[in-house]
Scaffold this active site. Structure first.
Site, PDB file in Angstrom:
ATOM      1  N   GLU A  43       0.842  -1.194  -0.080  1.00 56.05           N
ATOM      2  CA  GLU A  43      -0.066  -0.064   0.056  1.00 56.05           C
ATOM      3  C   GLU A  43       0.856   1.366  -0.056  1.00 56.05           C
ATOM      4  O   GLU A  43       0.337   2.181  -0.676  1.00 56.05           O
ATOM      5  CB  GLU A  43      -1.004   0.080   1.039  1.00 56.05           C
ATOM      6  CG  GLU A  43      -2.187  -0.951   1.089  1.00 56.05           C
ATOM      7  CD  GLU A  43      -1.658  -2.451   1.555  1.00 56.05           C
ATOM      8  OE1 GLU A  43      -0.574  -2.744   1.954  1.00 56.05           O
ATOM      9  OE2 GLU A  43      -2.737  -3.254   1.661  1.00 56.05           O
ATOM     10  N   PHE A 105     -11.766  -8.076  13.640  1.00 54.87           N
ATOM     11  CA  PHE A 105     -10.633  -8.258  12.733  1.00 54.87           C
ATOM     12  C   PHE A 105     -10.246  -7.038  11.998  1.00 54.87           C
ATOM     13  O   PHE A 105     -10.845  -6.633  11.036  1.00 54.87           O
ATOM     14  CB  PHE A 105     -11.022  -9.527  11.807  1.00 54.87           C
ATOM     15  CG  PHE A 105      -9.797 -10.146  11.020  1.00 54.87           C
ATOM     16  CD1 PHE A 105      -8.520 -10.404  11.453  1.00 54.87           C
ATOM     17  CD2 PHE A 105     -10.063  -9.843   9.619  1.00 54.87           C
ATOM     18  CE1 PHE A 105      -7.598 -10.668  10.815  1.00 54.87           C
ATOM     19  CE2 PHE A 105      -9.071 -10.405   8.784  1.00 54.87           C
ATOM     20  CZ  PHE A 105      -7.568 -10.619   9.268  1.00 54.87           C
ATOM     21  N   GLN A 106      -8.989  -6.668  11.592  1.00 52.91           N
ATOM     22  CA  GLN A 106      -8.344  -5.755  10.933  1.00 52.91           C
ATOM     23  C   GLN A 106      -8.889  -4.493  11.242  1.00 52.91           C
ATOM     24  O   GLN A 106      -9.137  -3.698  10.171  1.00 52.91           O
ATOM     25  CB  GLN A 106      -8.264  -6.001   9.501  1.00 52.91           C
ATOM     26  CG  GLN A 106      -7.465  -7.318   9.060  1.00 52.91           C
ATOM     27  CD  GLN A 106      -7.174  -7.523   7.423  1.00 52.91           C
ATOM     28  OE1 GLN A 106      -8.077  -7.407   7.083  1.00 52.91           O
ATOM     29  NE2 GLN A 106      -5.974  -7.917   7.032  1.00 52.91           N
ATOM     30  N   LYS A 155     -17.686  -1.015   6.044  1.00 55.62           N
ATOM     31  CA  LYS A 155     -18.106  -1.936   4.925  1.00 55.62           C
ATOM     32  C   LYS A 155     -19.645  -2.085   4.704  1.00 55.62           C
ATOM     33  O   LYS A 155     -19.888  -2.220   3.313  1.00 55.62           O
ATOM     34  CB  LYS A 155     -17.501  -3.432   5.560  1.00 55.62           C
ATOM     35  CG  LYS A 155     -17.593  -4.458   4.463  1.00 55.62           C
ATOM     36  CD  LYS A 155     -16.860  -5.950   5.023  1.00 55.62           C
ATOM     37  CE  LYS A 155     -16.964  -6.850   4.086  1.00 55.62           C
ATOM     38  NZ  LYS A 155     -16.258  -8.026   4.298  1.00 55.62           N
ATOM     39  N   MET A 466      24.221   9.411   2.540  1.00 53.03           N
ATOM     40  CA  MET A 466      24.192  10.798   3.204  1.00 53.03           C
ATOM     41  C   MET A 466      24.263  10.536   4.572  1.00 53.03           C
ATOM     42  O   MET A 466      25.173  11.514   5.347  1.00 53.03           O
ATOM     43  CB  MET A 466      22.597  11.299   3.080  1.00 53.03           C
ATOM     44  CG  MET A 466      22.290  12.847   3.571  1.00 53.03           C
ATOM     45  SD  MET A 466      23.355  13.992   2.647  1.00 53.03           S
ATOM     46  CE  MET A 466      21.894  14.545   1.324  1.00 53.03           C
TER      47      MET A 466
END
Lengths: 554, 176
Positions: A43, A105-106, A155, A466
């Site tokens: 993602e 969940f999630q 959802k 760097m």
């Protein structure tokens, strides 16, 4: 209904990843052939692609992710876009509204986790809110000072049926745009700059966002004032213009820093004046009698430097309003410009290119010779970013993209992919170090899948360059965890992804390698094994003033 | 708008920690907000993130449906003091802000206190109202400006104070 709304907003591409809490949206995706979905591999890659797309073509980038880990993986990408004022819409799935707060969940509090890195966010728990929310989100993301807006959709809302509702007229009482220019102040600012003996203009990303480069040039030429840009403002003013000061800030050019530190009037346009621009704040531009600050975001006024003349306005409107009021110029102007020319001679950009090792600047100079300003350069973060910023004469907006504010390693590859989707007509070069590259290298799949002409220039110095340079110069020479051993063979890695690549470690091979990259269709990677000791110069030691910049050793 | 003072960076302020510095840093803001579920956390998150500090906060419904009125007393910390208002203005949830610091305002705080003593005539003389009185003690309320409320709480010490609940201020600009 969500997809319909996106079509209505003119969306072409969605960079996304499906999961449990956004499956209802994905179920209907095939019914909307106008929306092209780019399946990413992580993602974060989606967020940077949307970001690169938006920076390249100016339209908001759109991202899909599922709840919980999916949405959390966007956070770095949202923060990157937020710091650099890039318009983006992130649509995340959330657990059903009846499940919210039950640690389903999630389930993650995505609004809570992203509030500080988004311009605005919405939790949608009812289908009736949706058309308004989506329309508002696009408006907020793209207007004023742009930024990412997140819409977290439960959802059950995604599954709800609703009559087609066209969004009502926009009415957001808490969102006021600062468009118009205070004409008295514009006149005052124009006079102050014209009458200055030693004026300097610094231009930031705001000039690019408001497409004010023409107005900036007209104003600067009329006012006879030299113009530098910030790292994110690169492209706002042509580097090869006689009035150009190139990049400012703690890794800016010597003649730029000399000009800023000796200016009597400093006009800052579309920029935040952050610590990378000012170095030690107390010593920033110490001879300035009048600071002029133009920015569309009023909170930038006095956040770091208190201006004497402030214009809270769109950069283009402000510059347009100012130009006619540039009166007679100060008599000392010729002397000032001659002084700057002398500084340009005295403090040129330089590097060592005769030590037998491949120098990154040689690579960039060859690239510039062949692409000029027809290619988009997307840099990662670190030495590669500053080399790509300094060793290229950018002369127009949108040709140099990088994560300036947030400094997100791993930005370049996905952002370059997004940029190619946004500007398929332009060659796109991704310039990255090997450290940042492996942070998002999985997105090579996307470049291969879509056979995108993205050419990857890996400036491989076997270290976090760097960090290594800082450790050498500012942390007592103690090299700690900055050597990158056990990195993949990048030619084999590319091969594993199904794309061609070559390795280059000699100066003579640069040209032929770039020729091959240009001739090859689809993605291509060149692993340039550069001098591991190559450094970025000029540089201002940490905590020091801009006066104290170090130059490349002879 | 040209000031005559020399250019200033944020460093120039009364010496840190002095009473004068504190008086400069603390802003009183009356803020009209959308009463969405995220508003309070957006406002408080912003205050934390920018290095400000909440000294007091009062929230209640406003006369506009769907909107609340917050009265915030905020220490700007190391930031320029006007940053507090400017940063809050950036929130879409914030509809209107009035900085009433140092203005002529009516400012009221409410204190409800329980004391062990049943002899509260002294407190009543201060303007306190008795809410409940019984064998376990007396509960009183008092409203006033911050300083008066502070003095009143000091006075409670003489009456065997058991518990004190105190609100932050709510303010309204004076009409004259």
């Amino acid at each position: 209904m969500i997809l319909e709304a996106l079509e209505r907003e003119g969306v072409e591409y969605i960079f996304g990843y499906p999961g449990g809490a956004n499956l209802p949206i994905y179920q209907h995706l095939h019914e909307h052939p106008k929306l092209q979905h780019i399946l990413v591999r992580h993602e974060q890659g989606a967020a940077h692609m949307a970001d690169g797309y938006a920076r390249a073509c100016g339209k908001p980038g759109v991202v899909f992710a599922t709840s919980g880990p999916g949405a959390l993986n966007l956070v770095t990408g949202l923060a990157t876009a937020y710091m650099d004022s890039v318009p983006m819409i992130a649509i995340t799935g959330q657990v059903a509204s009846t499940q919210v707060g039950r640690d389903a969940f999630q389930e993650t509090d995505v609004i809570g986790a992203t509030s500080s890195v988004t311009k605005h966010s919405y939790l949608v728990t009812n289908i009736a809110q949706l058309p308004r929310v989506i329309h508002e989100a696009f408006h907020i993301a793209t207007t004023g000072r742009p930024g990412p807006v997140l819409i977290d959709i439960c959802k059950d809302v995604q599954q709800a049926d609703a009559e087609r509702i066209t969004p009502e007229r926009l009415e957001i009482p808490g969102y006021q745009l600062n468009g118009h220019v205070d004409l008295d102040r514009a006149r005052e600012a124009a006079h102050a700059l014209a009458q200055a003996e030693r004026p300097v203009i610094l231009a930031g990303h705001g000039v690019l966002l408001s497409r004010a480069e023409r107005e900036l040039r007209a104003f600067a030429e009329r006012a006879g004032a030299p113009v530098g840009t910030t790292l994110l403002g690169i492209g706002a003013f042509p580097v090869n213009h006689p009035l150009a000061l190139h990049m400012t800030g703690f890794m800016g050019t010597g003649w730029n820093l000399k000009a800023v530190q000796n200016a009597d009037v400093l006009m800052m346009v579309g920029m935040r004046v952050d610590d990378r621009v000012t170095a030690r704040l107390a010593d920033f531009a110490p001879k300035v009698k009048t600071f002029i600050h133009i920015d569309i975001d009023g909170s930038e006024m006095g956040k770091n430097v208190r201006p004497h003349i402030e214009l809270v306005a769109d950069a283009r409107n402000a510059l347009e309003a100012m130009t006619p009021h540039v009166g007679p110029l100060n008599e000392g102007r010729g002397r000032w410009l001659a002084q700057i020319d002398a500084w340009r001679e005295e403090h040129p950009l330089k590097y060592t290119h005769s030590n037998g090792r491949l120098q990154p600047q040689d690579v960039l100079i060859d690239m510039y010779r062949r692409c000029r300003n027809d290619a988009i350069v997307v840099a990662d973060v670190g030495q590669n970013q500053i080399w790509a910023a300094l060793w290229w004469n950018y002369d127009r907006p949108g040709m140099f993209l990088n994560s300036g504010g947030s400094g997100t390693m791993g930005f370049a590859l996905p952002a370059a992919i997004g940029a190619k989707f946004g500007r398929p007509d332009k060659a796109v070069w991704c310039v990255a170090g090997e450290g940042g590259f492996v942070m998002t290298a999985q997105e090579l799949s996307v470049a291969v899948e879509h056979q995108l002409d993205v050419k990857i220039v890996l400036l491989n110095n076997f270290s976090l360059g760097m960090v290594r340079q800082f450790q050498d110069d500012f942390y007592g020479g103690v090299r700690s965890q900055s050597d990158l051993t056990h990195m993949p063979d990048f030619v084999k890695l590319s091969d594993a992804y199904g794309m061609p690549a070559i390795r280059v470690d000699k100066f003579e091979e640069i040209g032929p390698a770039l020729d091959t990259a240009e001739k090859t269709k689809g993605p291509f990677l060149i692993d340039f094994r550069i001098d591991p000791e190559a450094n970025v110069y000029p540089i201002v030691p940490l905590g020091k003033s801009l006066n104290d910049f170090w130059e490349a050793p002879n | 708008m040209i000031e005559t003072t020399p250019p200033q960076t944020v460093a120039a302020r009364p010496s840190p920690g002095s009473a004068e510095d504190l008086a400069v840093r603390v802003r009183v803001l009356s803020v009209l907000v959308d009463d969405g579920s995220n508003t309070l956390s957006k406002v408080s998150g912003l205050i934390r993130r920018r290095g400000f500090h909440v000294r007091s906060i009062s929230v209640g419904p406003s006369r506009h449906p769907g909107r609340s009125r917050m009265t915030l007393t905020i220490d700007a910390g190391h930031a320029e003091t006007d940053q507090v208002r400017k940063q809050l203005e950036r929130l879409v949830e914030v509809i209107e802000i009035e900085d009433v610091t140092g203005q002529l305002v009516h400012s009221r705080e409410l204190v409800v206190a329980k004391v062990s003593s049943s002899e509260v005539a002294g407190l009543v003389k201060w303007g306190a109202k008795v809410l409940e009185s019984g064998p376990d003690g007396t509960t009183v309320e008092f409203a006033g400006e911050g300083k008066d409320v502070g003095d009143f709480i000091d006075e409670l010490l003489h009456h065997g104070v058991l518990d004190v609940a105190r609100s932050g201020p709510v303010v309204m600009r004076r009409t004259a």
